[in-house]
Scaffold this motif. Structure first.
Motif, PDB file in Angstrom:
ATOM      1  N   THR A   1       0.812  -1.224   0.000  1.00 47.93           N
ATOM      2  CA  THR A   1       0.000   0.000   0.000  1.00 47.93           C
ATOM      3  C   THR A   1       0.846   1.275   0.000  1.00 47.93           C
ATOM      4  OG1 THR A   1      -1.864  -1.137   1.029  1.00 47.93           O
ATOM      5  CG2 THR A   1      -1.811   1.263   1.243  1.00 47.93           C
ATOM      6  N   PRO A   2       2.000   1.310   0.689  1.00 44.85           N
ATOM      7  CA  PRO A   2       2.822   2.534   0.636  1.00 44.85           C
ATOM      8  C   PRO A   2       3.255   2.939  -0.777  1.00 44.85           C
ATOM      9  CG  PRO A   2       3.480   1.197   2.504  1.00 44.85           C
ATOM     10  CD  PRO A   2       2.508   0.361   1.686  1.00 44.85           C
ATOM     11  N   GLN A   3       3.086   2.040  -1.773  1.00 46.39           N
ATOM     12  CA  GLN A   3       3.414   2.417  -3.159  1.00 46.39           C
ATOM     13  C   GLN A   3       2.508   3.525  -3.676  1.00 46.39           C
ATOM     14  OE1 GLN A   3       3.945  -0.727  -6.042  1.00 46.39           O
ATOM     15  NE2 GLN A   3       5.262  -1.915  -4.677  1.00 46.39           N
ATOM     16  N   TYR A   4       1.376   3.763  -3.017  1.00 46.63           N
ATOM     17  CA  TYR A   4       0.540   4.900  -3.424  1.00 46.63           C
ATOM     18  C   TYR A   4       1.361   6.189  -3.440  1.00 46.63           C
ATOM     19  CZ  TYR A   4      -4.242   2.927  -3.370  1.00 46.63           C
ATOM     20  OH  TYR A   4      -5.403   2.241  -3.652  1.00 46.63           O
ATOM     21  N   GLY A   5       2.254   6.363  -2.464  1.00 48.48           N
ATOM     22  CA  GLY A   5       3.073   7.580  -2.391  1.00 48.48           C
ATOM     23  C   GLY A   5       3.939   7.763  -3.627  1.00 48.48           C
ATOM     24  N   PRO A   6       4.791   6.781  -3.955  1.00 49.41           N
ATOM     25  CA  PRO A   6       5.614   6.918  -5.165  1.00 49.41           C
ATOM     26  C   PRO A   6       4.803   6.957  -6.467  1.00 49.41           C
ATOM     27  CG  PRO A   6       6.514   5.225  -3.716  1.00 49.41           C
ATOM     28  CD  PRO A   6       5.209   5.653  -3.133  1.00 49.41           C
ATOM     29  N   LEU A   7       3.638   6.298  -6.486  1.00 47.43           N
ATOM     30  CA  LEU A   7       2.781   6.406  -7.681  1.00 47.43           C
ATOM     31  C   LEU A   7       2.320   7.853  -7.851  1.00 47.43           C
ATOM     32  CD1 LEU A   7       0.653   3.145  -7.328  1.00 47.43           C
ATOM     33  CD2 LEU A   7       2.265   3.662  -9.177  1.00 47.43           C
ATOM     34  N   GLN A   8       1.933   8.491  -6.749  1.00 46.06           N
ATOM     35  CA  GLN A   8       1.519   9.892  -6.824  1.00 46.06           C
ATOM     36  C   GLN A   8       2.697  10.772  -7.232  1.00 46.06           C
ATOM     37  OE1 GLN A   8      -1.566  11.271  -6.658  1.00 46.06           O
ATOM     38  NE2 GLN A   8      -0.575  13.202  -7.203  1.00 46.06           N
TER      39      GLN A   8
ATOM     40  N   SER B   1      -6.336  11.041   1.862  1.00 43.41           N
ATOM     41  CA  SER B   1      -5.875  11.523   3.172  1.00 43.41           C
ATOM     42  C   SER B   1      -4.514  10.947   3.559  1.00 43.41           C
ATOM     43  CB  SER B   1      -6.906  11.211   4.254  1.00 43.41           C
ATOM     44  OG  SER B   1      -7.022   9.810   4.461  1.00 43.41           O
ATOM     45  N   GLN B   2      -4.256   9.699   3.203  1.00 49.86           N
ATOM     46  CA  GLN B   2      -3.006   9.056   3.606  1.00 49.86           C
ATOM     47  C   GLN B   2      -1.847   9.277   2.632  1.00 49.86           C
ATOM     48  OE1 GLN B   2      -2.660   7.446   6.694  1.00 49.86           O
ATOM     49  NE2 GLN B   2      -4.635   8.452   6.898  1.00 49.86           N
ATOM     50  N   PHE B   3      -2.165   9.422   1.338  1.00 46.43           N
ATOM     51  CA  PHE B   3      -1.103   9.499   0.332  1.00 46.43           C
ATOM     52  C   PHE B   3      -1.256  10.660  -0.639  1.00 46.43           C
ATOM     53  CE2 PHE B   3      -1.297   5.077   1.735  1.00 46.43           C
ATOM     54  CZ  PHE B   3       0.025   4.878   2.115  1.00 46.43           C
ATOM     55  N   GLY B   4      -2.283  11.479  -0.465  1.00 41.96           N
ATOM     56  CA  GLY B   4      -2.475  12.629  -1.349  1.00 41.96           C
ATOM     57  C   GLY B   4      -2.780  12.247  -2.779  1.00 41.96           C
ATOM     58  N   VAL B   5      -3.397  11.082  -2.978  1.00 46.78           N
ATOM     59  CA  VAL B   5      -3.657  10.587  -4.334  1.00 46.78           C
ATOM     60  C   VAL B   5      -4.573  11.541  -5.093  1.00 46.78           C
ATOM     61  CG1 VAL B   5      -4.798   8.753  -5.648  1.00 46.78           C
ATOM     62  CG2 VAL B   5      -3.204   8.164  -3.817  1.00 46.78           C
ATOM     63  N   GLN B   6      -4.096  11.970  -6.248  1.00 47.99           N
ATOM     64  CA  GLN B   6      -4.857  12.841  -7.147  1.00 47.99           C
ATOM     65  C   GLN B   6      -5.070  12.202  -8.515  1.00 47.99           C
ATOM     66  OE1 GLN B   6      -6.196  15.904  -6.142  1.00 47.99           O
ATOM     67  NE2 GLN B   6      -5.570  15.065  -4.178  1.00 47.99           N
ATOM     68  N   PHE B   7      -4.390  11.084  -8.779  1.00 45.91           N
ATOM     69  CA  PHE B   7      -4.559  10.427 -10.079  1.00 45.91           C
ATOM     70  C   PHE B   7      -5.904   9.703 -10.106  1.00 45.91           C
ATOM     71  CE2 PHE B   7      -1.704   7.617  -7.551  1.00 45.91           C
ATOM     72  CZ  PHE B   7      -2.472   6.456  -7.492  1.00 45.91           C
ATOM     73  N   PRO B   8      -6.408   9.398 -11.297  1.00 47.69           N
ATOM     74  CA  PRO B   8      -7.722   8.765 -11.419  1.00 47.69           C
ATOM     75  C   PRO B   8      -7.782   7.403 -10.725  1.00 47.69           C
ATOM     76  CG  PRO B   8      -7.009   9.613 -13.543  1.00 47.69           C
ATOM     77  CD  PRO B   8      -5.835   9.717 -12.611  1.00 47.69           C
ATOM     78  N   MET B   9      -8.811   7.248  -9.922  1.00 46.06           N
ATOM     79  CA  MET B   9      -9.091   5.972  -9.261  1.00 46.06           C
ATOM     80  C   MET B   9     -10.440   5.469  -9.762  1.00 46.06           C
ATOM     81  SD  MET B   9      -6.627   5.054  -7.110  1.00 46.06           S
ATOM     82  CE  MET B   9      -7.465   3.894  -6.016  1.00 46.06           C
ATOM     83  N   PHE B  10     -10.551   4.157  -9.831  1.00 52.42           N
ATOM     84  CA  PHE B  10     -11.751   3.530 -10.362  1.00 52.42           C
ATOM     85  C   PHE B  10     -12.416   2.679  -9.294  1.00 52.42           C
ATOM     86  CE2 PHE B  10      -9.243   4.859 -13.859  1.00 52.42           C
ATOM     87  CZ  PHE B  10     -10.162   5.249 -14.820  1.00 52.42           C
ATOM     88  N   SER B  11     -13.625   2.234  -9.585  1.00 53.13           N
ATOM     89  CA  SER B  11     -14.345   1.358  -8.669  1.00 53.13           C
ATOM     90  C   SER B  11     -13.614   0.029  -8.552  1.00 53.13           C
ATOM     91  CB  SER B  11     -15.766   1.101  -9.186  1.00 53.13           C
ATOM     92  OG  SER B  11     -16.537   2.266  -9.080  1.00 53.13           O
ATOM     93  N   LYS B  12     -13.880  -0.639  -7.461  1.00 58.46           N
ATOM     94  CA  LYS B  12     -13.261  -1.925  -7.175  1.00 58.46           C
ATOM     95  C   LYS B  12     -13.576  -2.913  -8.299  1.00 58.46           C
ATOM     96  CE  LYS B  12     -13.881  -2.913  -2.859  1.00 58.46           C
ATOM     97  NZ  LYS B  12     -14.289  -3.503  -1.575  1.00 58.46           N
ATOM     98  N   VAL B  13     -12.556  -3.672  -8.710  1.00 59.69           N
ATOM     99  CA  VAL B  13     -12.710  -4.658  -9.780  1.00 59.69           C
ATOM    100  C   VAL B  13     -12.056  -5.966  -9.372  1.00 59.69           C
ATOM    101  CG1 VAL B  13     -12.708  -2.925 -11.649  1.00 59.69           C
ATOM    102  CG2 VAL B  13     -10.551  -4.014 -10.968  1.00 59.69           C
ATOM    103  N   ASP B  14     -12.431  -7.034 -10.051  1.00 56.03           N
ATOM    104  CA  ASP B  14     -11.683  -8.280 -10.008  1.00 56.03           C
ATOM    105  C   ASP B  14     -10.676  -8.230 -11.152  1.00 56.03           C
ATOM    106  OD1 ASP B  14     -13.126  -9.234  -7.863  1.00 56.03           O
ATOM    107  OD2 ASP B  14     -14.289 -10.678  -9.028  1.00 56.03           O
ATOM    108  N   VAL B  15      -9.495  -8.773 -10.907  1.00 59.02           N
ATOM    109  CA  VAL B  15      -8.470  -8.793 -11.949  1.00 59.02           C
ATOM    110  C   VAL B  15      -8.168 -10.213 -12.431  1.00 59.02           C
ATOM    111  CG1 VAL B  15      -7.435  -6.625 -11.179  1.00 59.02           C
ATOM    112  CG2 VAL B  15      -6.556  -8.792 -10.277  1.00 59.02           C
ATOM    113  N   ASN B  16      -8.622 -11.205 -11.681  1.00 58.03           N
ATOM    114  CA  ASN B  16      -8.446 -12.606 -12.050  1.00 58.03           C
ATOM    115  C   ASN B  16      -9.801 -13.298 -12.071  1.00 58.03           C
ATOM    116  OD1 ASN B  16      -5.597 -12.622 -12.240  1.00 58.03           O
ATOM    117  ND2 ASN B  16      -5.361 -13.023 -10.057  1.00 58.03           N
TER     118      ASN B  16
END
Length: 160
Positions: free
Chosen positions: A39-46, A84-99
């Motif tokens: 989860t801390p990867q949200y920071g470097p992604l932002q 609030s935790q990572f300052g995410v401003q990039f587009p986020m989508f609804s929860k999905v299944d990936v497999n």
């Protein structure tokens, strides 16, 4: 030929988003989770988004609860947490299944384009797919790959 820009996804706010709106941009598509060791990867992604957005880069985050139940919250809770935790401003989508048979069509396609350690399946949260401006998958990165280590690959696809 199919590209990433041929799909539609629901934003975290519940709106239909045509991914064609990102045509011409370099995108990093990531399956995310709020209660994961990665989860801390949200920071470097932002940070990547902040660094390269003006040059035509976007991160597209897709929460997923398929790995250890690490994304149990509702969309509004996920959005609040990310901001609030990572300052995410990039587009986020609804929860999905990936497999599996219920995987979002975008992820079915991404996995068919670039296989991983488990073949077509995604192993865990924070698997990343780098997509070029034409919507083609250029590279796939596992969960352990830090977003910072993808910067050079992003730069290589961006103009000037």
């Amino acid at each position: 030929m199919t590209t990433a820009w041929d799909f539609t996804a629901t934003t975290i706010d519940g709106l239909d988003q045509h991914l064609a709106d990102y045509r011409g941009k370099v995108a990093l598509v990531v399956n995310t989770a709020s209660q994961c060791g990665f989860t801390p990867q949200y920071g470097p992604l932002q940070e990547l988004y902040d660094t390269y957005a003006e040059r035509g880069f976007v991160v597209l985050g897709f929460p997923c609860d398929q790995f250890g139940g690490q994304e149990p919250g509702a969309e509004d809770e996920i959005a609040t947490f990310c901001e609030s935790q990572f300052g995410v401003q990039f587009p986020m989508f609804s929860k999905v299944d990936v497999n599996g048979s219920g995987a979002h069509p975008l992820f079915q396609w991404l996995k068919s384009e670039k296989k991983g350690i488990l073949g077509g399946a995604i192993k865990w949260n924070f698997t990343k797919f780098l997509v070029d401006p034409d919507g083609n998958v250029v590279k796939r990165y596992g969960s352990t790959t830090s977003p910072k280590d993808i910067a050079a690959d992003i730069e290589a696809l961006l103009p000037g």
